[in-house]
Design a protein around this motif. Structure first.
Motif, PDB file in Angstrom:
ATOM      1  N   ASP A 165     -14.031  11.956 -24.049  1.00  0.00           N
ATOM      2  CA  ASP A 165     -12.603  11.847 -24.396  1.00  0.00           C
ATOM      3  C   ASP A 165     -11.806  12.970 -23.743  1.00  0.00           C
ATOM      4  OD1 ASP A 165     -13.081   9.576 -25.872  1.00  0.00           O
ATOM      5  OD2 ASP A 165     -13.209  10.624 -27.791  1.00  0.00           O
TER       6      ASP A 165
ATOM      7  N   GLU B 162     -22.987   3.773 -21.403  1.00  0.00           N
ATOM      8  CA  GLU B 162     -22.136   2.768 -22.059  1.00  0.00           C
ATOM      9  C   GLU B 162     -20.739   3.317 -22.320  1.00  0.00           C
ATOM     10  OE1 GLU B 162     -21.737   0.380 -26.339  1.00  0.00           O
ATOM     11  OE2 GLU B 162     -23.554   1.556 -25.891  1.00  0.00           O
ATOM     12  N   HIS B 163     -20.669   4.490 -22.916  1.00  0.00           N
ATOM     13  CA  HIS B 163     -19.363   5.002 -23.336  1.00  0.00           C
ATOM     14  C   HIS B 163     -18.579   5.627 -22.183  1.00  0.00           C
ATOM     15  CE1 HIS B 163     -19.778   4.284 -27.670  1.00  0.00           C
ATOM     16  NE2 HIS B 163     -21.067   4.515 -27.476  1.00  0.00           N
TER      17      HIS B 163
ATOM     18  N   HIS C 145     -18.760   4.498 -18.939  1.00  0.00           N
ATOM     19  CA  HIS C 145     -18.271   3.375 -18.139  1.00  0.00           C
ATOM     20  C   HIS C 145     -17.107   2.666 -18.823  1.00  0.00           C
ATOM     21  CE1 HIS C 145     -22.134   2.858 -15.482  1.00  0.00           C
ATOM     22  NE2 HIS C 145     -21.445   3.939 -15.201  1.00  0.00           N
ATOM     23  N   SER C 146     -17.134   2.598 -20.137  1.00  0.00           N
ATOM     24  CA  SER C 146     -16.022   1.958 -20.849  1.00  0.00           C
ATOM     25  C   SER C 146     -14.735   2.756 -20.701  1.00  0.00           C
ATOM     26  CB  SER C 146     -16.366   1.797 -22.333  1.00  0.00           C
ATOM     27  OG  SER C 146     -16.376   3.052 -22.993  1.00  0.00           O
ATOM     28  N   ARG C 147     -14.859   4.023 -20.318  1.00  0.00           N
ATOM     29  CA  ARG C 147     -13.693   4.885 -20.102  1.00  0.00           C
ATOM     30  C   ARG C 147     -13.377   5.062 -18.619  1.00  0.00           C
ATOM     31  NH1 ARG C 147     -16.129   6.182 -24.753  1.00  0.00           N
ATOM     32  NH2 ARG C 147     -14.989   7.259 -26.444  1.00  0.00           N
ATOM     33  N   GLY C 148     -14.093   4.353 -17.758  1.00  0.00           N
ATOM     34  CA  GLY C 148     -13.848   4.454 -16.321  1.00  0.00           C
ATOM     35  C   GLY C 148     -14.428   5.698 -15.683  1.00  0.00           C
TER      36      GLY C 148
ATOM     37  N   GLN D   8     -17.776   7.645 -14.032  1.00  0.00           N
ATOM     38  CA  GLN D   8     -19.100   7.448 -13.466  1.00  0.00           C
ATOM     39  C   GLN D   8     -20.101   8.406 -14.103  1.00  0.00           C
ATOM     40  OE1 GLN D   8     -19.702   7.416  -9.249  1.00  0.00           O
ATOM     41  NE2 GLN D   8     -18.268   5.734  -8.874  1.00  0.00           N
TER      42      GLN D   8
ATOM     43  N   GLU E 165     -28.044   1.904 -15.862  1.00  0.00           N
ATOM     44  CA  GLU E 165     -26.962   1.600 -14.920  1.00  0.00           C
ATOM     45  C   GLU E 165     -26.200   2.862 -14.532  1.00  0.00           C
ATOM     46  OE1 GLU E 165     -26.270  -1.240 -13.358  1.00  0.00           O
ATOM     47  OE2 GLU E 165     -28.095  -2.050 -14.257  1.00  0.00           O
TER      48      GLU E 165
END
Length: 383
Positions: free
Chosen positions: A34, A87-88, A90-93, A95, A170
């Protein structure tokens, strides 16, 4: 590139302590992500294998003591930090690049090796640890336990570990830093005389030093080829200096240590040969001192890239120096970012920075997060 190194060895950045519960560890990772979103950063280099251990669920290597307090003991309740982070992030853009240390097997602060007899140097290691499985190639050295880079079985093990990571997670890439052979300690010789003698007896003609560099070169090439076979990004962050004062190295007035001689890392060759996608030298010096100047050192690496393989270069910055004894003003780092963006630098493939390390942003040391909001005012895509 607006990257952030998150170091797990000795709990430098994460988790804050092995005693922290899994729920709190997850909250700490989310806090970093965040904060990266707030600061418009876009890439996290997460140390998943600091000392032949794992910050992810592995059938090859043991759970890290820096996560659970005891090597080989799984978190309870069970969870997988690397899967969670991917997961978290990538969900925030953002890498995620998995950061490993190839040869280091144990560090002093976790095992107090320097105070222990050599016969006890494996104490505290899980039976699945590489230093137990391949004990004939595990050497106590100064404050470390180190694997022999010349042993084919060690290289094969490293490649198996990386292949497993790239198959099951991933992640966007694989990253290694500046630990190859250990930095010299107290005049001690690295104890690889037996494996070098085997090399010579089999017809090898390289000097000890060139043979060591050749071992590391082989590892770098094999890692890169493996990573590319999975269509991922391979990056290296070597020590910032290269042969100061040598005809093939950095010119005067730059002075300092020589990783080519000290840890047998021919990082200029790697960059010239294009053995990685991203080159991230640790340019951990201030702008002003001519003996090690951030712009002078970074500019030298950029010219090497421009004259050869033309790889992207991201200058690594020393955020940790905003604390004593260096006690930099955070504006020093902001100014280094601006220098990295200068047109002359951009033309030679300077495309951003990576910062060491994450905890100073988390802790807001010297209000550094506010300083960065000015220089990272807009979102940026990774080049």
């Amino acid at each position: 590139m607006r990257g952030l190194w998150v170091a797990t060895v000795d709990n430098i950045d994460w988790p804050t302590a092995p005693s922290v519960s899994p729920e709190e560890q997850q909250e700490e990772l989310l806090t970093y992500l965040d904060l990266m979103v707030e600061m418009k950063m876009n890439c996290i280099f997460f140390q998943v294998r600091p000392v032949g251990d794992a910050f992810y669920e592995s059938e090859i290597e043991p759970w890290s003591e820096f996560m659970t307090g005891e090597q080989g003991v799984a978190p309870d309740p069970l969870w997988d930090p690397l899967a969670f982070l991917v997961e978290h992030a990538h969900s925030r853009g953002i890498q995620v690049h998995a950061w490993i240390n190839p040869y280091r097997a144990k560090v002093r602060t976790s095992l107090l090796l320097s105070c222990m007899p050599q016969k006890n140097s494996n104490k505290g290691l899980d039976p699945s640890h590489m230093a137990i499985r391949y004990s004939e190639y595990a050497y106590p050295y100064g404050s470390y336990l180190w694997m022999d880079p010349s042993a084919q079985v060690i290289l094969d093990h490293i490649l198996t570990v990386v292949d497993d990571i790239l198959v099951r997670y991933e992640v966007d890439g694989l990253h290694i830093d500046d630990y190859f052979y250990p930095f010299p300690e107290g005049g001690l010789a690295f104890p690889d005389e037996a494996t070098y003698a085997e090399y010579v007896s089999s017809g090898g003609t390289l000097s000890l030093e060139d043979w060591r560099r050749d071992n590391v070169n082989e590892m770098v090439q094999d890692l890169g080829n493996l990573v590319w076979s999975h269509d991922r990004i391979f990056s290296i962050s070597p020590a910032g200096l290269y042969r100061p004062g040598h005809p093939e190295g950095m010119p005067p007035p730059i002075v300092g240590g020589d990783p080519y001689e000290d840890i047998f890392a021919d990082s200029k060759l790697w960059l010239e040969s294009g053995w990685m996608d991203w080159f991230i030298p640790q340019v951990y010096w201030a702008i002003a001192p001519p003996e090690q100047s951030f712009p002078e050192v970074l500019s030298w690496w950029l010219q090497v890239s421009a004259d050869s393989a033309q790889k992207l270069v991201f200058g690594g910055t020393a955020i940790y120096k905003i604390e004593p004894p260096s006690d930099w003003d955070p504006q020093e780092i902001v100014d280094q970012i601006e220098i990295s963006r200068q047109e002359d630098f951009r033309e030679r493939f300077s495309m951003g920075n990576v910062h060491f390390s994450a905890k100073y942003f988390r802790d807001g040391t010297k209000n550094i997060t506010e300083h960065f909001k000015g220089v990272y005012s807009k979102d940026a895509a990774i080049p």
